[in-house]
Design a protein around this motif. Structure first.
Motif, PDB file in Angstrom:
ATOM      1  N   THR A 122      12.515   6.758   6.387  1.00 12.75           N
ATOM      2  CA  THR A 122      11.643   7.963   5.897  1.00 12.75           C
ATOM      3  C   THR A 122      11.062   7.498   4.667  1.00 12.75           C
ATOM      4  OG1 THR A 122      13.353   8.999   4.640  1.00 12.75           O
ATOM      5  CG2 THR A 122      13.509   9.673   6.931  1.00 12.75           C
ATOM      6  N   PRO A 123       9.686   8.207   4.483  1.00 13.74           N
ATOM      7  CA  PRO A 123       9.121   7.948   3.315  1.00 13.74           C
ATOM      8  C   PRO A 123       9.797   8.246   1.883  1.00 13.74           C
ATOM      9  CG  PRO A 123       7.382   9.094   4.874  1.00 13.74           C
ATOM     10  CD  PRO A 123       9.026   9.153   5.373  1.00 13.74           C
ATOM     11  N   GLU A 124      10.566   9.150   2.267  1.00  7.07           N
ATOM     12  CA  GLU A 124      11.425   9.669   0.715  1.00  7.07           C
ATOM     13  C   GLU A 124      12.640   8.681   0.478  1.00  7.07           C
ATOM     14  OE1 GLU A 124       9.498  13.006   2.436  1.00  7.07           O
ATOM     15  OE2 GLU A 124      11.027  11.505   3.664  1.00  7.07           O
ATOM     16  N   ASP A 125      12.753   7.685   1.376  1.00 10.57           N
ATOM     17  CA  ASP A 125      13.789   6.574   1.039  1.00 10.57           C
ATOM     18  C   ASP A 125      13.136   5.725  -0.037  1.00 10.57           C
ATOM     19  OD1 ASP A 125      15.790   7.461   2.865  1.00 10.57           O
ATOM     20  OD2 ASP A 125      15.054   6.077   4.515  1.00 10.57           O
ATOM     21  N   TYR A 126      11.968   5.544   0.199  1.00  9.66           N
ATOM     22  CA  TYR A 126      10.986   4.701  -0.786  1.00  9.66           C
ATOM     23  C   TYR A 126      10.639   5.480  -1.989  1.00  9.66           C
ATOM     24  CZ  TYR A 126       7.141   2.270  -3.255  1.00  9.66           C
ATOM     25  OH  TYR A 126       6.267   1.269  -3.929  1.00  9.66           O
ATOM     26  N   PHE A 127      10.135   6.745  -1.918  1.00  6.59           N
ATOM     27  CA  PHE A 127       9.695   7.769  -3.050  1.00  6.59           C
ATOM     28  C   PHE A 127      10.798   8.105  -4.027  1.00  6.59           C
ATOM     29  CE2 PHE A 127       6.379   9.463   0.216  1.00  6.59           C
ATOM     30  CZ  PHE A 127       5.610   8.539   0.108  1.00  6.59           C
ATOM     31  N   ASN A 128      12.107   7.997  -3.575  1.00 10.18           N
ATOM     32  CA  ASN A 128      13.235   8.286  -4.290  1.00 10.18           C
ATOM     33  C   ASN A 128      13.496   7.267  -5.267  1.00 10.18           C
ATOM     34  OD1 ASN A 128      13.498  10.820  -3.368  1.00 10.18           O
ATOM     35  ND2 ASN A 128      15.035  10.247  -1.785  1.00 10.18           N
ATOM     36  N   HIS A 129      13.054   6.130  -5.147  1.00 10.75           N
ATOM     37  CA  HIS A 129      13.261   4.984  -6.137  1.00 10.75           C
ATOM     38  C   HIS A 129      11.882   4.219  -6.496  1.00 10.75           C
ATOM     39  CE1 HIS A 129      16.833   5.024  -3.375  1.00 10.75           C
ATOM     40  NE2 HIS A 129      17.457   4.756  -4.439  1.00 10.75           N
ATOM     41  N   PHE A 130      10.716   5.255  -6.480  1.00  9.11           N
ATOM     42  CA  PHE A 130       9.541   4.514  -6.784  1.00  9.11           C
ATOM     43  C   PHE A 130       9.398   4.256  -8.314  1.00  9.11           C
ATOM     44  CE2 PHE A 130       5.271   5.679  -8.439  1.00  9.11           C
ATOM     45  CZ  PHE A 130       4.386   4.733  -7.497  1.00  9.11           C
ATOM     46  N   SER A 131       8.694   3.228  -8.557  1.00 10.38           N
ATOM     47  CA  SER A 131       8.498   2.845  -9.762  1.00 10.38           C
ATOM     48  C   SER A 131       6.970   2.670  -9.930  1.00 10.38           C
ATOM     49  CB  SER A 131       9.075   1.240  -9.981  1.00 10.38           C
ATOM     50  OG  SER A 131       8.739   0.801 -11.098  1.00 10.38           O
ATOM     51  N   PRO A 132       6.614   3.073 -11.247  1.00  8.68           N
ATOM     52  CA  PRO A 132       4.903   3.070 -11.533  1.00  8.68           C
ATOM     53  C   PRO A 132       4.497   1.584 -11.254  1.00  8.68           C
ATOM     54  CG  PRO A 132       6.501   3.612 -13.471  1.00  8.68           C
ATOM     55  CD  PRO A 132       7.346   3.627 -12.128  1.00  8.68           C
ATOM     56  N   VAL A 133       5.367   0.485 -11.731  1.00 15.16           N
ATOM     57  CA  VAL A 133       4.968  -0.833 -11.462  1.00 15.16           C
ATOM     58  C   VAL A 133       5.627  -1.387 -10.165  1.00 15.16           C
ATOM     59  CG1 VAL A 133       4.980  -3.125 -12.582  1.00 15.16           C
ATOM     60  CG2 VAL A 133       4.582  -1.083 -13.978  1.00 15.16           C
ATOM     61  N   PHE A 134       5.062  -1.865  -9.312  1.00 13.42           N
ATOM     62  CA  PHE A 134       5.511  -2.292  -8.125  1.00 13.42           C
ATOM     63  C   PHE A 134       6.339  -3.980  -8.486  1.00 13.42           C
ATOM     64  CE2 PHE A 134       5.440  -4.455  -3.944  1.00 13.42           C
ATOM     65  CZ  PHE A 134       6.153  -3.430  -3.129  1.00 13.42           C
ATOM     66  N   LYS A 135       7.501  -3.911  -8.213  1.00 17.64           N
ATOM     67  CA  LYS A 135       8.268  -5.103  -8.684  1.00 17.64           C
ATOM     68  C   LYS A 135       8.519  -5.953  -7.344  1.00 17.64           C
ATOM     69  CE  LYS A 135       9.672  -2.784 -12.723  1.00 17.64           C
ATOM     70  NZ  LYS A 135      10.738  -2.376 -13.688  1.00 17.64           N
ATOM     71  N   ASP A 136       8.550  -5.517  -6.267  1.00 19.36           N
ATOM     72  CA  ASP A 136       8.959  -6.341  -5.084  1.00 19.36           C
ATOM     73  C   ASP A 136       7.893  -7.451  -4.831  1.00 19.36           C
ATOM     74  OD1 ASP A 136      11.303  -4.763  -4.986  1.00 19.36           O
ATOM     75  OD2 ASP A 136      10.225  -3.447  -3.562  1.00 19.36           O
ATOM     76  N   ASN A 137       8.069  -8.216  -3.753  1.00 16.65           N
ATOM     77  CA  ASN A 137       7.077  -9.075  -3.312  1.00 16.65           C
ATOM     78  C   ASN A 137       5.907  -8.436  -2.711  1.00 16.65           C
ATOM     79  OD1 ASN A 137       5.637 -11.166  -1.843  1.00 16.65           O
ATOM     80  ND2 ASN A 137       7.361 -11.551  -0.389  1.00 16.65           N
ATOM     81  N   GLU A 138       4.837  -8.786  -3.139  1.00 19.56           N
ATOM     82  CA  GLU A 138       3.490  -7.717  -2.873  1.00 19.56           C
ATOM     83  C   GLU A 138       3.158  -8.356  -1.586  1.00 19.56           C
ATOM     84  OE1 GLU A 138       0.360  -8.715  -5.624  1.00 19.56           O
ATOM     85  OE2 GLU A 138       1.438  -7.792  -7.409  1.00 19.56           O
ATOM     86  N   GLY A 139       3.615  -9.226  -0.861  1.00 22.27           N
ATOM     87  CA  GLY A 139       3.214  -9.602   0.423  1.00 22.27           C
ATOM     88  C   GLY A 139       3.597  -8.445   1.513  1.00 22.27           C
ATOM     89  N   VAL A 140       4.458  -7.403   1.140  1.00 21.26           N
ATOM     90  CA  VAL A 140       4.945  -6.532   2.031  1.00 21.26           C
ATOM     91  C   VAL A 140       3.848  -5.425   1.983  1.00 21.26           C
ATOM     92  CG1 VAL A 140       7.056  -6.897   1.685  1.00 21.26           C
ATOM     93  CG2 VAL A 140       6.242  -5.286   0.277  1.00 21.26           C
ATOM     94  N   LEU A 141       2.926  -5.479   1.046  1.00 20.91           N
ATOM     95  CA  LEU A 141       1.853  -4.563   0.803  1.00 20.91           C
ATOM     96  C   LEU A 141       0.357  -4.956   1.504  1.00 20.91           C
ATOM     97  CD1 LEU A 141       2.144  -3.437  -2.760  1.00 20.91           C
ATOM     98  CD2 LEU A 141       2.835  -2.224  -0.922  1.00 20.91           C
ATOM     99  N   LEU A 142       0.269  -6.262   2.008  1.00 22.31           N
ATOM    100  CA  LEU A 142      -0.866  -6.684   2.291  1.00 22.31           C
ATOM    101  C   LEU A 142      -1.629  -5.978   3.504  1.00 22.31           C
ATOM    102  CD1 LEU A 142      -0.049 -10.736   2.650  1.00 22.31           C
ATOM    103  CD2 LEU A 142      -1.763  -9.478   1.439  1.00 22.31           C
ATOM    104  N   PRO A 143      -0.798  -5.196   4.503  1.00 21.09           N
ATOM    105  CA  PRO A 143      -1.703  -4.526   5.652  1.00 21.09           C
ATOM    106  C   PRO A 143      -2.129  -3.363   4.993  1.00 21.09           C
ATOM    107  CG  PRO A 143       0.561  -5.195   6.250  1.00 21.09           C
ATOM    108  CD  PRO A 143       0.724  -5.369   5.004  1.00 21.09           C
ATOM    109  N   PHE A 144      -1.795  -2.882   3.645  1.00 21.24           N
ATOM    110  CA  PHE A 144      -2.310  -1.473   2.962  1.00 21.24           C
ATOM    111  C   PHE A 144      -2.985  -1.936   1.965  1.00 21.24           C
ATOM    112  CE2 PHE A 144       2.205  -1.728   4.637  1.00 21.24           C
ATOM    113  CZ  PHE A 144       2.035  -0.786   5.832  1.00 21.24           C
ATOM    114  N   ILE A 145      -3.617  -3.091   1.591  1.00 20.39           N
ATOM    115  CA  ILE A 145      -4.586  -3.370   0.504  1.00 20.39           C
ATOM    116  C   ILE A 145      -6.090  -3.356   0.873  1.00 20.39           C
ATOM    117  CG2 ILE A 145      -5.045  -5.202  -1.066  1.00 20.39           C
ATOM    118  CD1 ILE A 145      -2.012  -6.017  -1.204  1.00 20.39           C
TER     119      ILE A 145
END
Length: 223
Positions: A122-145
């Protein structure tokens, strides 16, 4: 989007639909390109302010909230950043105005809502731990960049970005952004005009007029 003579109101209307998005069908940002030969730096900053005013009118009409400055500044930036949302209220808009420069750079936009929808149960699983700076591997964002090339000494660019964080009472959907300096050159400048705008009550008393006057008439460039 190349701008050639369109009135500010028309530009704002087109931009509002993409930036003040309520679903991921819109991008959450727009890129407006202006020919250098047609405007001066002062006129460029005036365009930014007039865009803010028109977008504020549209925001009042749709959300009953106006736009007010969190900050308004000019700076010389030659530092890359991670994906982030700028420090502001939970619902905010970022307007970046890039003056002509020979320094090669890009602005990357990452749709963290689309990422949350696809990568989590669920999106809330991410939003509940949202950080204003993305600290994970940026590779997971590639399809959305989305990548915007900024290096052009012939053009001015204004990029309007939904800078909101994912909270329950936020009415529009934000995105991450990051600056990528491909080749710095400290012997010259890369001037960025930055506005962060909070969505506030339409009745709130603000000092926007004084901030605009200072912005229009300043020669100061922050580091």
């Amino acid at each position: 989007m190349k701008i050639e003579g369109e009135p500010i109101k028309q530009i704002a209307n087109k931009s509002f639909k993409e930036v003040f998005r309520t679903s991921t069908q819109a991008h959450g940002f727009v890129n407006l390109v202006f020919k250098k030969k047609n405007i001066t730096p002062y006129q460029f900053r005036s365009i930014m302010i007039n865009l803010k005013k028109e977008l504020s009118k549209l925001s009042v009409s749709k959300f009953n909230k106006k736009l007010s400055y969190h900050w308004l500044v000019r700076f010389d930036q030659q530092v890359s950043t991670p994906f982030h949302v700028d420090n502001a209220s939970e619902q905010s808009i970022l307007i970046l105005g890039y003056e002509p420069s020979n320094i090669k750079s890009e602005l990357h936009i990452a749709d963290y809502y689309s990422y949350a929808n696809e990568a989590f149960e669920t999106p809330e699983d991410y939003f509940n731990h949202f950080s204003p700076v993305f600290k994970d591997n940026e590779g997971v964002l590639l399809p959305f960049i989305s990548k915007i090339k900024l290096a052009n000494n012939d053009n001015y660019s204004i990029i309007i970005i939904n800078n909101s964080s994912p909270k329950l009472d936020v009415e529009t959907l934000g995105v991450f952004h990051k600056a990528l300096i491909i080749k710095e050159d400290l012997s010259t400048s890369r001037i960025v005009n930055s506005m962060v705008l909070n969505l506030v009550s339409k009745d709130k008393i603000t000092e926007d007029q004084q901030k605009e006057n200072n912005f229009l008439n300043t020669n100061l460039i922050s580091k």
